[in-house]
Design a protein around this motif. Structure first.
Motif, PDB file in Angstrom:
ATOM      1  N   LEU B  12      -8.679 -13.519  -1.680  1.00 59.99           N
ATOM      2  CA  LEU B  12      -8.507 -12.775  -0.429  1.00 59.99           C
ATOM      3  C   LEU B  12      -7.075 -12.272  -0.294  1.00 59.99           C
ATOM      4  CD1 LEU B  12     -10.632 -14.852   2.117  1.00 59.99           C
ATOM      5  CD2 LEU B  12     -11.178 -12.665   1.052  1.00 59.99           C
ATOM      6  N   VAL B  14      -5.083 -11.466  -2.719  1.00 57.39           N
ATOM      7  CA  VAL B  14      -4.934 -10.320  -3.627  1.00 57.39           C
ATOM      8  C   VAL B  14      -5.500  -9.057  -2.973  1.00 57.39           C
ATOM      9  CG1 VAL B  14      -5.694  -9.327  -5.804  1.00 57.39           C
ATOM     10  CG2 VAL B  14      -4.914 -11.694  -5.729  1.00 57.39           C
ATOM     11  N   ILE B  15      -6.713  -9.178  -2.424  1.00 58.91           N
ATOM     12  CA  ILE B  15      -7.328  -8.012  -1.771  1.00 58.91           C
ATOM     13  C   ILE B  15      -6.467  -7.544  -0.605  1.00 58.91           C
ATOM     14  CG2 ILE B  15      -9.322  -7.244  -0.425  1.00 58.91           C
ATOM     15  CD1 ILE B  15     -11.019  -9.106  -2.121  1.00 58.91           C
ATOM     16  N   LEU B  17      -3.291  -7.845  -0.234  1.00 60.54           N
ATOM     17  CA  LEU B  17      -2.109  -7.152  -0.755  1.00 60.54           C
ATOM     18  C   LEU B  17      -2.444  -5.703  -1.099  1.00 60.54           C
ATOM     19  CD1 LEU B  17      -0.231  -9.653  -3.089  1.00 60.54           C
ATOM     20  CD2 LEU B  17       0.642  -8.498  -1.060  1.00 60.54           C
ATOM     21  N   TYR B  18      -3.586  -5.508  -1.740  1.00 62.37           N
ATOM     22  CA  TYR B  18      -3.978  -4.146  -2.113  1.00 62.37           C
ATOM     23  C   TYR B  18      -4.167  -3.288  -0.870  1.00 62.37           C
ATOM     24  CZ  TYR B  18      -4.730  -5.810  -6.870  1.00 62.37           C
ATOM     25  OH  TYR B  18      -4.545  -6.335  -8.122  1.00 62.37           O
ATOM     26  N   VAL B  19      -4.774  -3.870   0.153  1.00 59.47           N
ATOM     27  CA  VAL B  19      -5.005  -3.088   1.373  1.00 59.47           C
ATOM     28  C   VAL B  19      -3.678  -2.756   2.032  1.00 59.47           C
ATOM     29  CG1 VAL B  19      -5.992  -3.107   3.674  1.00 59.47           C
ATOM     30  CG2 VAL B  19      -7.287  -4.014   1.777  1.00 59.47           C
ATOM     31  N   PHE B  21      -0.864  -2.462   0.655  1.00 58.45           N
ATOM     32  CA  PHE B  21      -0.199  -1.449  -0.153  1.00 58.45           C
ATOM     33  C   PHE B  21      -0.757  -0.057   0.131  1.00 58.45           C
ATOM     34  CE2 PHE B  21       0.051   1.049  -4.118  1.00 58.45           C
ATOM     35  CZ  PHE B  21       1.428   1.203  -4.143  1.00 58.45           C
ATOM     36  N   SER B  22      -2.086   0.066   0.116  1.00 56.19           N
ATOM     37  CA  SER B  22      -2.629   1.420   0.250  1.00 56.19           C
ATOM     38  C   SER B  22      -2.699   1.887   1.692  1.00 56.19           C
ATOM     39  CB  SER B  22      -4.002   1.547  -0.423  1.00 56.19           C
ATOM     40  OG  SER B  22      -4.619   0.320  -0.547  1.00 56.19           O
ATOM     41  N   ALA B  23      -2.811   0.964   2.636  1.00 53.40           N
ATOM     42  CA  ALA B  23      -2.959   1.409   4.022  1.00 53.40           C
ATOM     43  C   ALA B  23      -1.637   1.409   4.774  1.00 53.40           C
ATOM     44  CB  ALA B  23      -3.972   0.535   4.747  1.00 53.40           C
TER      45      ALA B  23
END
Lengths: 249, 272, 619
Positions: B12, B14-15, B17-19, B21-23
C-alpha cells in the motif's frame, strides 16, 4: 562507520545535484532535486544493504542507540530532535508564502491537425516551408531568403527573443512565460517547421488550454506580417542557430 | 499473520507513493475538452458554426475559389466586396433590386449579371453580362441556407458587421422542400451546357468568348473521339491538356444523368 | 439479411450469454463449469454458439451485405445508471480482466518451458515447481473469465450502440473466440489435472504436447482480443464514415495489431513472472522449515529471472509500437508524446526505474547464497552508481516543474544542462546502459559461485570486457554525437544501432559465459534459502510496480484515442469523452491495483487452504 558513510554519501550526492546550478546561476529546480535525492538515497541504501554484513554495520549504531542502556542520553536527545525536525519541516511546507503556486505550462503542446490563418486552412501535418527546397536547389537564392528573414526578425522579433536569438531581448524579461531561446538543441531543433509556423502565426492566444493558466505574450503575427515573411523568418532562426528542423522520415 | 500485514502495508505504501508522485508532485494539467462537433441542426447553430459552414461551402462545394483567386485573375477578389457593396448599390450601372448589403451579396450569387465588376464581363458585352453561373442552380446548386451562409462568410471576410441572420423556420422548410423536387434532365445539348455552366471555363462555340480557363472546345470533335471526351467529363484529371492546370471539378459523374452525358458527348464530337 | 437485424440477433445472443455467465457465477464453482471471457464480448455458451453460426451462414447466403456507416451518437444515447460512473466502471473491470488475463496467459508459457527443462535435465525439482506455478494460475483462470463476462455485460449496458457497431464488423470472430475459449479451457484442465497422471515416459510427452497446445490456443485468443482493441485505435477495413467493407481480416490485421501483439506477449511474460515471484516471496516469508525456505527461494529466483528476462526486450517492443503509432497517425503520435501524456511517460520512467532497481537489488542480495560471491561484492557499488545515474537521466523531464522564482532565474521552462537530458537521445542512451548493467549484475550473480577451469578463461574475460566497453562507447557515441550534433533523421535512426549493440552484449555475454563456465569448479554449495527477508520485498515491489505500471500504460493506450470510440470513425459523445488528468487516472489505477491485489491474496490463500487440508489428512 557505515552510518557515517551513508550520511557522507547523501551529502555528496546533494551537493552534486545542487552545486552545478548554483555555480552556473541556473538553479536546478527544487522539484527535480527532490526526486533526484529520493532515488539517490534509495540507491545508497540498496547498495549498503546488499550484503548481510554491511547491513548489520549500517544498522548497528541505530540499534545500539535504541537499545544500549549506556546511551540513554543520546537516545533522549535524538527522541527530542527528531520530532522537532519533523515539525519544522512540516511547518516550512505548509506555511503560507507570497510565492505563486508552481505551474506546469506545456511549452510545446500538441498542435491541432489543421489551422485557419490568412483565411486559409493549413494541414499542419503536411505543411512544409515553401522556401526550404532552395537550400539545395538554389543556395544563392536561399541565402537571400535567409537574409530577408533576418530583416523580418530584427524588425519584429528581436525585442523579446534577443539579438543572439537566446530569448534575452530588451523587453523579454518583463514577461511570464519568458520568450523561448532558439539557441540550443532542445527548442526549435525538436520541432517541425509547420509547428513553428503555427506558433508564430497564432501567437500566445493560439495556444491550447494545456499551455495556460494564462497565455504567453507572443502576438498573433498573422495580423502583422505576411505568410511569406513567417516562412523566411523561420529559415533565418534555423540558419542562424545552426539547427535543422525536425522531419519525420 | 505478522508477515501478511507487513507485506500489505508495504504494497500500500508503494502504491501511495506512486499516487502522490503522479497526482501531487506533477502539478495538475487539465487536458482540453473534446472539440465541438459540426452542428447539423440549424436550430442549435451559433453564428460561428454558420460562418464555418459558409467557409466550407466557399472553399468546397461552392467552387468559388476556382475563379475568385489571386492566381488566375478570372474573377474579382471577394475580400472587400461586402465593403464596396454600398457604393455598388448607388452605381448607375447597377441593375438589380437589392436595397441592403446582404441583399446585394445574395443577389450577386443568384443573378451575377445585376452588377459586373469592371473588366470582368463576358468579352464584347461591355461588362453587362457576367460569365459567372447562378450558383443556386446547376452543378453547384446551393440551397437557401447555404447561400446565406456564403453571404455571411463574405461579410466576415471583409471584416464588416455580419447582418445576415441564421435562417430558421420557414426558410429551412423552403430549403427542404426544394430538395424534394427533382430537377428535370436537360433535353438538348444547349440545355446541358447551360445547366452545367461549361462555358464559364471553356470556349464552347465558334462565336462564344474564350474564358481561357479550360481548353478551347469549339472544334474539339476534330481532335478527340467520343471515348476520350466521355472520360474527360467523368474523370477530368485522367489527362490534362498541356498548358492547363487540373482544376475541372470531378463531380460531373455524379451530377449528370447518363442521357445528358451522351447528349453532350455527341454534341462535342460533332463540333468540327 | 440486413446487418442491423443481424447485429440485433447477435446482441440478443450476447445478452443471453451474459445471463448464462451470471447464472454460473451463482452456482458454486466446480471443475466442470465453463465461462467465456472476451475483451469486449461474450459469446454464447452451448446452444448460443450454434445459433450464431446459423446467423453467419444466413448472412453469407444473402451475398454481399450493405453495411451502414458508424452511428453518430448523442449524449442521450448512452444509458446511465445513477451512482455509477460508466467509464470508471468499464475501465476498472477491463483493467482487472486484463491483469488476470495477462497472468493466466503468461504462466503456461513459462510452465511449459520449465517442464521441458525438467524433462531434459531429469531434475524432479523443475517439475514440482512448474506444477506449483500452474496451480496458482488455475484459480486465476476462473477469475479472468468472471471479469471477462462482467466486462462484456457492462459494455453492453453502458455502451450499447458502440457494441452494436463492433458486432457488425467482428460478429463472426466472436464465434471463433468462443470456440477457441472452449479449446483453451479443455487444454488447461487436462494439462493441470492430468499432471500427475501423465508424469513418465510417453505420457509425459503427451502432457508436454498439451502444454504446447494450451499456449498456442491461449495466444490465439489474445490475438483476437488484440484485434478488437487495435481496431478501435487504427481502424482498417472500414471507410471514413465507418462503412464496413465486408472483409473481417482487414479489420483484424490493422496497422497496430502486430506491434500490440508483440508488446503484450512479452509484457505478459514479464508480468506473470513478477506475480509468481510475489507468491514465492510470500511463501518464503511464511515458511517454517528449511526445505520450504529453500524451495520458495529458488522459485522466487526463477520467477524474478523470468520477469527480468522478459523486461529487458520490452522497451524495444515499446519503441516499435510507438513508431508504428506515429506511422499510422502523426496526430495520435504527437498526442501520445506531447502535451499531457508526456508527463505520463515521466511517471512511466519512474516506475520502470523502480522495476530495474528492485530487480538488481534482488540479484545483489542473492549473492549471499554462495561463498564465492565475496569476490564480486565490491563491484556492486559501481553498478549501483551507473544504474542510478542512468535512471536519473531517464526520468529528467524536458519541461521542468518550476517555482516562479526559479522560472525567473532560468529564463524559461528549459534548463541549459538538464534540457539536453530531457530529449530522446539521452533517454535512449540511458536506458540501453541501464539494461547492460542490469545484465552485468546477472552475469556476476551467475559467476558468483563458480571458478572457470577452461584454459582460455582470462582471454574470455578480456573478450567480455572488450565487448561491454565497445558496446557502451558505441551507445554513447550514437547517443551523444548523432543525438545532438546531427538532425532529427539520424536522432531517430540512431536508436536502432543502440538497441542492436545492447542485444549484442547480452547474446555474446551469455554465449561466452556458457562455454567458459562449462565444467567450472564450484566454490561451495549454493545455499538456497539463505536469503535476507528484505530481499523478498524487492519481489513485492516488482509485482506491485508492474501491476500499477500496466494499469497506467493501459490507460495511455486507450486514452490516446481521445474522444473517439473508433479513432476518426466513431465519435464518443458520452459525458465521459474528456481526457482525465494524470492524478485522476493514477487514482483509478491505484484502486484497480488494490482490488487486484486483494483478489490475488484471496487466490493465494485458497491454494494455501488446499495444501493445509492435505497435510492434516496425512497426519
Amino acid at each position: 562507520m557505515r552510518l557515517l558513510q551513508f550520511v557522507i554519501w547523501v551529502i555528496i550526492s546533494y551537493l552534486f545535484f545542487k552545486l552545478p546550478g548554483i555555480l552556473m546561476g541556473k538553479p536546478i529546480p527544487s522539484s527535480l532535486i527532490l526526486m533526484y535525492m529520493f532515488f539517490a538515497v534509495v540507491m545508497i541504501l540498496l547498495v549498503m544493504t546488499s550484503t548481510e554484513k554491511s547491513t548489520r554495520e549500517l544498522l548497528a549504531p541505530i540499534k545500539s542507540m535504541l537499545e544500549d542502556p549506556s546511551k540513554k542520553l543520546i537516545r533522549n536527545v535524538v527522541f527530542v530532535i527528531v520530532p522537532i525536525v519533523a515539525g519544522v519541516i512540516t511547518y516550512e511546507q505548509i506555511k503560507p508564502t507570497y510565492e505563486a503556486p508552481v505551474e506546469l505550462r506545456s511549452t510545446h503542446p500538441a498542435p491541432p491537425s489543421t489551422i485557419k490563418i490568412y483565411g486559409k486552412t493549413y494541414d499542419l501535418l503536411a505543411l512544409e516551408n515553401p522556401y526550404r527546397k532552395y537550400e539545395k536547389e538554389d543556395p544563392e537564392k536561399f541565402k537571400e531568403l535567409v537574409r530577408e528573414g533576418g530583416e523580418v526578425y530584427f524588425k519584429h522579433c528581436f525585442y523579446c527573443h534577443g539579438d543572439k536569438l537566446d530569448g534575452k531581448g530588451h523587453y523579454g524579461q518583463g514577461f511570464n512565460p519568458l520568450p523561448l531561446p532558439f539557441q540550443g538543441k532542445d527548442t526549435i531543433a525538436q520541432l517541425q517547421e509547420s509547428y513553428v509556423f503555427w506558433r508564430i502565426a497564432t501567437g500566445g492566444p493560439g495556444l491550447p488550454k494545456e499551455s495556460t493558466p494564462w497565455l504567453s505574450a507572443m502576438p498573433i503575427w498573422e495580423d502583422f506580417i505576411t505568410e511569406e515573411e513567417i516562412w523566411k523568418v523561420i529559415l533565418f532562426i534555423y540558419d542562424y542557430t545552426g539547427n535543422v528542423p525536425r522531419s519525420w522520415e | 499473520m505478522g508477515n501478511f500485514i507487513k507485506v500489505v502495508v508495504f504494497s500500500l505504501v508503494v502504491i501511495w507513493l506512486y499516487v502522490v508522485f503522479s497526482a501531487n508532485y506533477i502539478p495538475p494539467i487539465t487536458p482540453a475538452p473534446p472539440p465541438k462537433e459540426e452542428v447539423l441542426d440549424l436550430s442549435e447553430m451559433t453564428m460561428d458554426d454558420f460562418l464555418a459552414l459558409g467557409e466550407k461551402i466557399y472553399d468546397g462545394k461552392g467552387t468559388c475559389t476556382l475563379c475568385h483567386n489571386p492566381v488566375m485573375k478570372r474573377a474579382p477578389l471577394l475580400e472587400r466586396t461586402a465593403v464596396v457593396a454600398k457604393e455598388r448599390l448607388k452605381d448607375p450601372r447597377y441593375r438589380g433590386k437589392a436595397k441592403t448589403v446582404k441583399e446585394y451579396l445574395y443577389e450577386s450569387l443568384v443573378d451575377p449579371s445585376a452588377y459586373v465588376a469592371k473588366g470582368y464581363g463576358v468579352t464584347g458585352t461591355n461588362d453587362t453580362v457576367s460569365p459567372m453561373p447562378d450558383v443556386s442552380k446547376g452543378a453547384i446548386g446551393l440551397n437557401e441556407v447555404e447561400l446565406w451562409a456564403v453571404v455571411a462568410y463574405m461579410q466576415k471576410l471583409a471584416g464588416v458587421d455580419i447582418t445576415v441572420e441564421i435562417p430558421r423556420g420557414e426558410a429551412v422548410a423552403a430549403t427542404e422542400e426544394k430538395k424534394e423536387e427533382k430537377e428535370e434532365p436537360a433535353r438538348t445539348p444547349q440545355a446541358v451546357l447551360e445547366k452545367y455552366g461549361c462555358s464559364a471555363c471553356h470556349k464552347m462555340t465558334e462565336e462564344g468568348m474564350d474564358p481561357g480557363l479550360g481548353p478551347d472546345l469549339s472544334k474539339i470533335g476534330a481532335k478527340r473521339d467520343k471515348e476520350y471526351l466521355r472520360r474527360a467529363i467523368v474523370d477530368p484529371n485522367a489527362e490534362i491538356t498541356e498548358g492547363f492546370s487540373p482544376m475541372m471539378p470531378d463531380t460531373y459523374k455524379d451530377q449528370m444523368t447518363a442521357g445528358e452525358l451522351e447528349l453532350l458527348v455527341e454534341y462535342m464530337a460533332g463540333q468540327k | 439479411m440486413q446487418p442491423i437485424l443481424r447485429s440485433k440477433r447477435a446482441l440478443l445472443l450476447l445478452a443471453l450469454t451474459g445471463l448464462v455467465v451470471l447464472f454460473m457465477l451463482m452456482v458454486p464453482a466446480g471443475d466442470g463449469y465453463v465461462l467465456h471471457r472476451t475483451d469486449g464480448l461474450v459469446y454464447a455458451g452451448g446452444g448460443g454458439g450454434g445459433g450464431s453460426e446459423a446467423v453467419s451462414s444466413e448472412g453469407a447466403e444473402a451475398g454481399k451485405v450493405e453495411y451502414p456507416p458508424a452511428p453518430k451518437l448523442k449524449e442521450s444515447d448512452y444509458p446511465t445508471i445513477s451512482g455509477i460512473n460508466s467509464r470508471v466502471f468499464v475501465w476498472l473491470v477491463a483493467q482487472l480482466h486484463l491483469w488476470f488475463a495477462a497472468f493466466v496467459l503468461a504462466v503456461p508459457i513459462f510452465v511449459f518451458i520449465i517442464e521441458a527443462i525438467g524433462m531434459a535435465t531429469k531434475d524432479e525439482r523443475y517439475d514440482k515447481m512448474a506444477y506449483e506455478f500452474i496451480k496458482v494460475s488455475i484459480t486465476a483462470y476462473s477469475i479472468t473469465a468472471i471479469f471477462g463476462g462482467l466486462l462484456a455485460i457492462s459494455l453492453m449496458v453502458f455502451y450499447p450502440d458502440f457494441m452494436k457497431y463492433l458486432t457488425l464488423i467482428f460478429g463472426d470472430s466472436f464465434i471463433w473466440y468462443a470456440l477457441i475459449f472452449f479449446a483453451e479451457s479443455a487444454c488447461l484442465y487436462i494439462y493441470y489435472y492430468g499432471w500427475n497422471a501423465m508424469k513418465h515416459g510417453f505420457r509425459k510427452w503427451m502432457h508436454l504436447t498439451i502444454g504446447f497446445l494450451l499456449n498456442g490456443v491461449g495466444t490465439t485468443l489474445m490475438l483476437f482480443a488484440n484485434a478488437w482493441v487495435t481496431f478501435m485505435m487504427s481502424p482498417e477495413g472500414v471507410d471514413a464514415s465507418g462503412v464496413f467493407g465486408g472483409n473481417m481480416w482487414e479489420a483484424i490485421h490493422n496497422h497496430l495489431w502486430n506491434p500490440i501483439n508483440l508488446h503484450r506477449f512479452i509484457a505478459n511474460v514479464a508480468y506473470g513472472g513478477s506475480v509468481v515471484g510475489a507468491y514465492a516471496a510470500y511463501k518464503f516469508l511464511s515458511a517454517t522449515t528449511e526445505e520450504e525456505k529453500a524451495h520458495y527461494d529458488w522459485m522466487g529466483y526463477t520467477a524474478n529471472f523470468i520477469a527480468i528476462a522478459a523486461l529487458l526486450p520490452l522497451p524495444f517492443a515499446g519503441y516499435w509500437l510507438t513508431a508504428e503509432i506515429y506511422a499510422y497517425s502523426q496526430q495520435m503520435g504527437i498526442t501520445l508524446m506531447g502535451g499531457v501524456f508526456a508527463w505520463l511517460f515521466i511517471v512511466q520512467a519512474v516506475l520502470i526505474g523502480a522495476l530495474f532497481l528492485s530487480a538488481n537489488y534482488y540479484l545483489w542480495c542473492g549473492m549471499e547464497r554462495s561463498e564465492g560471491a565475496y569476490r564480486y561484492t565490491p563491484y556492486i557499488k559501481y553498478i549501483g552508481f551507473v544504474i542510478v545515474v542512468c535512471f536519473l537521466v531517464w526520468f529528467t523531464p524536458h519541461t521542468m516543474i518550476l517555482t516562479p522564482s526559479e522560472l525567473k532565474a532560468l529564463g524559461g521552462q528549459y534548463h541549459p544542462i538538464l534540457g539536453p537530458l530531457g530529449i530522446m537521445p539521452a533517454k535512449n542512451t540511458a536506458v540501453n546502459i541501464m539494461i547492460i548493467f542490469t545484465f552485468l549484475s546477472f552475469l556476476l550473480y551467475r559467476r558468483a559461485n563458480k571458478i572457470p577451469t577452461v584454459s582460455w578463461a582470462s582471454f574470455g574475460n578480456g573478450v567480455q570486457i572488450g565487448i561491454f566497453t565497445a558496446a557502451m562507447v558505441n551507445i554513447m557515441i550514437l547517443g551523444v554525437y548523432y543525438g545532438y550534433f546531427t538532425n532529427t533523421v539520424y536522432k531517430v535512426a540512431s536508436s536502432v544501432p543502440q538497441v542492436v549493440a545492447t542485444l549484442m552484449v547480452i547474446v555474446a555475454g551469455v554465449v561466452i559465459d556458457v562455454f567458459m563456465y562449462r565444467g567450472a569448479k564450484e566454490v561451495g554449495p549454493l545455499k538456497w534459502g539463505k536469503m535476507p527477508e528484505r530481499s523478498q520485498y524487492a519481489l513485492f515491489l516488482l509485482a506491485v510496480s508492474f501491476t500499477w505500471l500496466m494499469g497506467l500504460m493501459g490507460f495511455i493506450r486507450s486514452a490516446i484515442r481521445q474522444h473517439w470510440h473508433v479513432y476518426t470513425v466513431m465519435r464518443d459523445n458520452s459525458v465521459d469523452a474528456f481526457t482525465p488528468t494524470i492524478g485522476y487516472a493514477a487514482k483509478v489505477v491505484s484502486v484497480g491495483t488494490i482490488i487486484f491485489m486483494a483478489i490475488v491474496i484471496f487466490i493465494f490463500w485458497l491454494s494455501h487452504l488446499s495444501g493445509k487440508k492435505q497435510t492434516e489428512y496425512q497426519r
